[in-house]
Design a protein around this motif. Sequence first.
Motif, PDB file in Angstrom:
ATOM      1  N   SER A  59      40.766 -10.800  17.575  1.00  0.00           N
ATOM      2  CA  SER A  59      39.401 -11.983  17.375  1.00  0.00           C
ATOM      3  C   SER A  59      38.455 -11.419  16.307  1.00  0.00           C
ATOM      4  N   THR A  60      39.122 -10.297  15.876  1.00  0.00           N
ATOM      5  CA  THR A  60      38.026  -9.752  14.715  1.00  0.00           C
ATOM      6  C   THR A  60      38.108 -10.558  13.447  1.00  0.00           C
ATOM      7  N   ARG A  61      37.071 -10.793  12.864  1.00  0.00           N
ATOM      8  CA  ARG A  61      37.237 -11.651  11.834  1.00  0.00           C
ATOM      9  C   ARG A  61      36.346 -11.187  10.412  1.00  0.00           C
TER      10      ARG A  61
END
Length: 64
Positions: A59-61
Amino acid sequence: MTIQGERVFLTGGAGFNHNSIFQLVGRHATATCAECHKNNVYRGTSRDCVGCHLANYNSTRNPS
């Protein structure tokens, strides 16, 4: 229970040194048992980062 800076857990009256299996460093040192051992299941808990942290990684952007 802490003995000379190491967390030691008592299981069935015998001492258990968690650090002999998985080092409790950083945020792991302050996590509750239940945060890693869901439903009090201890045997088979992943020792790899991905076992607990894959969803966070995916989920890291940033950085993209």
